[in-house]
Structure formats: structure tokens, C-alpha cells
Scaffold this active site. Structure first.
Site, mmCIF file in Angstrom:
data_model
loop_
_atom_site.group_PDB
_atom_site.id
_atom_site.type_symbol
_atom_site.label_atom_id
_atom_site.label_comp_id
_atom_site.label_asym_id
_atom_site.label_seq_id
_atom_site.Cartn_x
_atom_site.Cartn_y
_atom_site.Cartn_z
ATOM 1 N N SER A 271 0.264 -26.146 -55.467
ATOM 2 C CA SER A 271 -0.707 -24.738 -55.659
ATOM 3 C C SER A 271 -0.225 -23.814 -54.848
ATOM 4 O O SER A 271 -0.275 -22.331 -55.299
ATOM 5 C CB SER A 271 -2.361 -25.028 -55.659
ATOM 6 N N HIS B 205 3.141 -25.949 -62.236
ATOM 7 C CA HIS B 205 1.454 -26.059 -61.010
ATOM 8 C C HIS B 205 0.412 -25.770 -62.455
ATOM 9 O O HIS B 205 0.266 -24.627 -63.182
ATOM 10 C CB HIS B 205 1.725 -24.939 -60.181
#
Length: 680
Positions: free
Chosen positions: A424, A445
Site C-alpha cells: 500500500s 494495490h
């Protein structure tokens, strides 16, 4: 017989039936999707005249496009109108044409497959009968509320009469779609059958038309005048729990349209807040339509719509925690073979259980649930690494641990397979060190919760090949998510913009402002959830890791989150964080009181706006529009405001810069305006 550009009318002399095919631009095949332009509506009016002159014994209306019946109004034409009067003229045209369909002196039938949205549903409702395909991709909806308007071509008039006001309002106020079986139970369609049986089903029905559907008594009474006011009042209360009228006027307008004007927008006075003139002039409508078009733009980033997934058919996910397990479950639900690896079966078992619950809720039919479960394979030994097309790593947010894993699995991966990290915040150049094929490393992501969040960031490192980026974007589109290409930098786009907002909220909490007040301020701005509650939902350990990775020297770091993580109080998943959690709900002790919330949400949101400006300046994302789309679809950022950059532009750069200056003088450098404000 007359010919048209968007419609094909065929007569069957042997049975006196007529077949009307909606096939937008069929002569030159320049359109793959049926939408209602003004031209298509005028042609349909001419078709009605032809049918009145040569009346058949029955008419079936169906689509010649493979993807669906009709997607609704032509949004490009709608957004090109220069005045509300032009939009109103199209509303009147649509109503008149569909009224003509409803008045045809013979039985009419809509044969619905694929998507049937907005104007498509309203055309179907204007017919006497409806038959719907039984496939999972066939959906009906009136989603106009999602772009800030009302069902304007008879949907708000005909649907409540057909299925009862309570059911109809639920569909119109949420914009949600229903499949064939649900539509049949509601009374929205008369029969459900596979598309291959449409012709025979149509002939059977039109030759011996049954009595038109009548709603059950409990549904019919919801339209009675004495009950109407009660239903409207209850609906307004339910809407108020989700959306403020000044932020989202459309759902309130829908209720008013049904209650006071019989569902006919032509009857609404121009000056009424529920009129199309008022809605068209409201900034929320423009912002929601812009978001709708940006969503289409992001879908196009995944390829040309051919359905190819970049050659990816088998995905191997490493890490069966909440993120990894849910990524694996989603990919399997979308038809891919998935192997899920973790250190032991006990760690994989909860992910399999969550997947089963997701499939039961989404897929419903036992054979579809079982098929998805069969595609999700526990793999403690990690055998899938050697056979898959894509490895998605979703382990702890620590660069050294990730690199150790890569060193172990890369030699086992087959040539051409992609290695993706669900990191992240960690830049890819840190993770690519030591790789034999660094060009195959990409960031994919996802956002939590995976089943609900549409956005997936496709992170391009300096070493990532263009072909790998293209394949990753195609994969994301294949699993029905929105791909957003971003450059690799700490936090990428969404977390980089979200972090200063979350951090400021936690600083305010440590100053003594109650969590409930902070969250209420954010919701007043238009956020779907307050930042303190959101931190608990995401997981305080995850939030702390991202915040630490993105911390800028000289800025304060919240202490409370560090203390909670050290005590293993990680938020919702552990039952305690900033809030206590019982049965999945945050236990909030009190409301915001009489505090002026505007200064609070201004203080929280301006750091996010400032970071968005910096991301655009640095080219983290292609342009400001995609920046806004990423933050909206990745965080839920106040959709009615159009995203951080659009918010900046609508409020005015000078006004917000003045606010930034005041906050900078009071709180320091974290409120210093980025140099990108000069050119945004």
C-alpha cells in the site's frame, strides 16, 4: 417500408407479429451499446407511426446488441446540453415516445437480456409485458439517482403502479439492479427464460396474451392516496440517514416526483427543487455525471473490451490474511483459478470461510457457489507458484520480508509470469532490488474491503515493462475492478492523499476533540465514514505502517495510534481501537453537540487537497481528472464534491489558499501550499 439508423422493424406474415430490434447505428456498426439519443427517440416515434398504420397482432421489442437491451440515455448528448431547457426538451421527447409505445393498440413485449438500465428499463415498462433472460449478467435498474437526476421517461410513473411504491422507491432511491429471478419475484417481469428461447416465448405470449400483471394487495395499497404520504415520509427518513438533501437532492426529488406529481417530470413546476431544471443546475449533478464518465474512462484503461485478461487465467496469492484472502476469493468468483498460500492450513481456513459467505451472498445459486469454491484452492506448499500466470503477494508491509519472499519464489516462477505486490505504500524500486527479472514486478494495490472497493492501483516502477503494465490493467478489468495506473512513489496516489487527512484527524483527537465530533465533521463535508472510524476499519496496524512510511520530517506524528498498536488494539478486527467494537459496530458515546463542524472538516480536508495538487504536479497520475477518480473510488471522498481537485476548483483557489495560510501560521509547515497550486 421505411428504414431507420437505429431500429430494424420486421413483420412476420405467417403469424402477423412484428419484431422491433434496437440496434444503434447498425448500418455502420459504430456503436456496440444501445443508448437513447434524441435521434434514436425520434426514430422510435416514427416506428410507432408505422406500426399504427400497419398494426400487427403483437409487437416484440428486443436488442440486436450482444451486451444488453439498452444502457439508458446517451450520456454524451446529455452532458453536451448548454441549458437546462435542452435537457428538459429531451425529457419531454422521451416521455412522449414511451407514451406512444404504451398506447399502441396491440400487445407489446420487451425481451430483455444483458443490461437494461435507465431508459432501457423505462421502455420495457412502457410495454404490456416483459420477458427476461435468466443469465447472471442480465440486470434491470433505474440508476438515474447515481448521476443526480430522476427517472424521467416514465419509470417513476409506471414502476410504482406495476410492483407497488415501496419496492419501486427502493430501486429508484438506491439505483441498484435486479436479476431475472428477483425481477420475477417483484413482478417487474412476467417470465424468465434463457435468451435462446426468446422467440418461441414471445410467440406464445403474444398469440395468447395473459392479463397484465397486477401487484399483490399489500403492494397495491402503497399507491393509495391515504398511504402515499406515509410511504413518502418513511422514505425521506431512510434517505436522510444516508444523504443530506443539500449534498444529494436527487433522491428527495424522486420521492416528491412520485408523491406529488404522479411520477411525471413534465408536471413539476420549473421553480421546484424537484424539477429537472433545478437538478440540472445543481453542482452535484455535474460532479456525479463527471464521475460516471471518468469511471468509463478507467474501464477503458483495461483494454478494448475484448474480454482478454492479459493471458492471466491462474492467480497465486501469497498471504491469506484479510486482504490476501479476499483478493483470492474475488478472483475466483470472477472465474479465475486461484491458489492461496500461507504458512499453515489454519491461516487459510478463515479466508475460505469468508469466500464461502461472499459467494453465497453474491452468486446465490448453489452450483455457481460450488464452482467458485472449486476454483479457490488452498496451497500451503506453494505449488501454484510454478504454474500460475500472476503471483500477488499480500504479506506484511515490510520491504525486507517481501524481498526475502521474492528471492525464494522468483526462481520457481515460469517465464512470462508477473510478480505483483499488494503493497500500500512501499516504492517498487525498494522491492525490485535483487530480482532477476525486475521488469516483471508491478504493484497491484487493492483496497479494503476488496468486495466493495472498485479501485485497484496499478503501480509502475521505473523497471516495470510496458507490457506488464498493460497485462496488469487487463487483469484488473477482467475481474470487474477499475484499473488506475500510477507511478511508484511512497503511498502511490490514494494512500498518499488519504494519509495527511487521517493524520490530521488523529492529531485533533489528541488535542482533545472527541472522536465522534471529528467523524461527524467529516460526514458533514460528505465523507461516507469519519476518519477515526475509518482508521479502525482499515486496521490501526496497517494505518500506522502507511503513516510511518509516508511521514514527512518536521511534521508531528500521532502517538495514540502507536500506543494502541503496541497494545494489540488494532481496531474493528480486534474489537478495540479508537472505538470499542461490538457486533461489527463502533460504540460511539455521544454526537457532535453544537460545535461548528466546518472549521474541523476544513482543517482535515485541506492537507488531502494539497497532497492531491502535489501528486498532479509530480505526474503520479496522468492528470487531475484521474486523480479525482482515484481518490473517489479508492476512499469514497465526497462524491458530490467531485474529488479533491474539483473541490478546489469549485470553491476557488484563492479562498482555499487563504485558509491554508491561516492554518499554516497556526499549525506549521504541514499546511504550506504545494507549488502546484500555481498551475492547477
Amino acid at each position: 417500408m421505411q428504414t431507420w439508423k437505429h431500429w430494424r422493424l420486421e413483420f412476420s406474415p405467417e403469424d402477423s407479429l412484428a419484431w422491433l430490434y434496437f440496434d444503434k447505428s447498425y448500418a455502420d456498426q459504430s456503436e456496440t451499446t444501445n443508448t437513447f439519443s434524441s435521434e434514436a427517440l425520434r426514430e422510435l416515434s416514427a416506428v410507432c407511426s408505422e406500426l399504427k398504420a400497419r398494426p400487427p397482432s403483437g409487437l416484440a421489442i428486443l436488442s440486436a446488441k450482444e451486451n444488453g437491451f439498452a444502457a439508458g440515455a446517451d450520456i454524451d448528448e446529455f452532458t453536451s446540453f448548454k441549458t437546462p431547457d435542452e435537457a428538459y426538451a429531451m425529457t419531454v421527447l422521451g416521455n412522449e415516445v414511451f407514451d406512444d409505445i404504451a398506447a399502441l393498440p396491440f400487445p407489446t413485449l420487451a425481451l430483455i437480456h444483458g443490461f437494461c438500465m435507465g431508459g432501457g428499463t423505462e421502455l420495457a415498462l412502457a410495454c404490456c409485458y416483459r420477458i427476461m433472460d435468466d443469465g447472471p449478467k442480465s440486470k434491470m435498474a433505474l440508476p438515474e439517482v447515481m448521476i443526480g437526476i430522476v427517472p424521467g421517461w416514465g419509470g417513476a410513473k409506471r414502476m410504482p403502479v406495476l410492483i407497488g411504491a415501496a419496492q419501486a422507491l427502493d430501486l429508484m432511491l438506491t439505483g441498484r439492479s435486479v436479476d431475472g429471478k428477483k425481477a420475477l419475484r417483484m413482478g417487474l417481469v412476467d417470465a424468465v427464460t434463457p435468451r435462446r428461447h426468446f422467440i418461441n416465448a414471445a410467440k406464445t405470449l403474444l398469440h395468447k396474451p395473459p392479463a397484465p400483471h397486477q401487484p399483490a394487495f399489500k403492494d397495491a395499497i402503497t399507491n393509495w392516496p391515504v398511504i402515499r404520504g406515509i410511504i413518502a415520509s418513511q422514505s425521506r427518513k431512510q434517505v436522510a440517514k444516508r444523504a443530506r438533501q443539500d449534498h444529494y437532492p436527487a433522491p428527495y426529488a424522486i420521492i416528491d416526483l412520485w408523491e406529488n406529481f404522479g411520477g411525471d417530470p413534465r408536471q413539476v413546476p420549473r421553480e421546484s427543487p424537484s424539477s429537472l431544471f433545478s437538478l440540472a443546475a445543481h453542482p452535484t449533478t455535474a460532479n456525479l455525471i463527471r464521475i460516471f464518465k471518468l469511471q468509463d474512462r478507467m474501464k477503458a484503461l483495461g483494454g478494448d473490451g475484448s474480454g482478454k485478461s492479459g493471458g492471466i487465467q491462474h492467480v497465486h496469492v501469497i498471504g491469506a490474511g484479510v486482504m490476501g484472502g479476499d483478493i483470492a476469493a474475488w478472483c475466483a468468483m470472477r472465474g479465475l483459478k486461484v491458489t492461496l498460500q500461507d504458512l499453515e492450513h489454519a491461516r487459510i481456513a478463515p479466508a475460505i470461510a469468508r469466500a464461502a459467505a461472499l459467494y453465497k451472498k453474491r452468486l446465490k445459486l448453489p452450483h455457481l457457489v460450488q464452482a467458485a469454491m472449486d476454483r479457490l484452492i488452498p496451497d500451503v506448499a506453494g505449488n501454484g507458484v510454478a504454474h500460475c500466470d500472476l503471483v500477488i503477494e499480500a504479506i506484511v508491509e515490510n520491504a525486507d520480508i517481501k524481498k526475502t519472499l521474492y528471492a525464494a519464489i522468483e526462481p520457481r516462477m515460469r517465464l512470462g509470469a508477473i510478480l505483483a505486490s499488494n503493497t500500500s505504500s512501499i516504492p517498487l524500486h525498494e522491492l525490485s532490488v535483487g530480482l532477476m527479472r525486475p521488469e516483471c514486478l508491478v504493484g497491484i494495490h487493492f483496497f479494503n474491503p476488496v468486495a466493495q472497493m472498485m479501485l485497484v492501483e496499478i503501480v509502475e516502477g521505473a523497471q516495470t515493462s510496458a507490457e506488464v503494465m498493460k497485462r496488469a490493467q487487463a487483469f484488473v478489468k477482467k475481474i470487474d475492478k477499475l484499473p488506475l495506473p500510477v507511478k511508484s512513489a511512497p503511498g502511490f496516489l490514494v494512500n498518499r492523499i488519504l494519509t495527511p487527512y487521517m493524520t490530521e484527524a488523529q492529531i485533533m483527537l489528541e488535542e482533545g476533540i472527541p472522536a465522534e465530533t471529528i467523524d461527524a465533521a467529516a460526514k458533514e463535508f460528505g465523507m461516507p465514514m469519519g476518519p477515526i472510524e475509518l482508521a479502525d476499519v482499515v486496521g490501526l496496524d496497517v494505518g500506522l505502517a502507511v503513516g510511518t512510511e509516508l511521514h514527512k520530517p518536521g511534521n508531528p506524528q500521532p502517538k495514540k495510534i502507536q500506543e494502541l498498536v503496541a497494545a494489540k488494539k488494532l481496531g474493528k478486527k480486534s474489537g478495540e481501537g479508537f472505538y470499542n467494537w461490538i457486533d461489527g459496530k463502533a460504540q460511539k458515546s455521544h454526537g457532535s453537540g453544537t460545535v461548528d463542524l466546518a472549521p474541523l472538516w476544513m482543517r482535515m480536508t485541506l492537507p488531502a487537497v494539497n497532497e492531491a495538487v502535489a501528486c498532479v504536479r509530480e505526474g503520479i497520475v496522468a492528470d487531475a481528472d484521474l486523480c479525482d477518480a482515484g481518490v473517489i473510488f479508492g476512499t469514497g471522498f465526497a462524491p458530490h464534491r467531485g474529488g479533491p481537485v474539483q473541490y478546489l476548483r469549485s470553491v476557488g483557489k484563492e479562498k482555499l489558499l487563504a485558509e491554508m495560510k491561516v492554518l499554516e501560521e497556526k499549525y506549521g509547515q504541514r499546511f504550506t501550499a504545494d507549488t502546484g497550486w500555481a498551475t492547477i
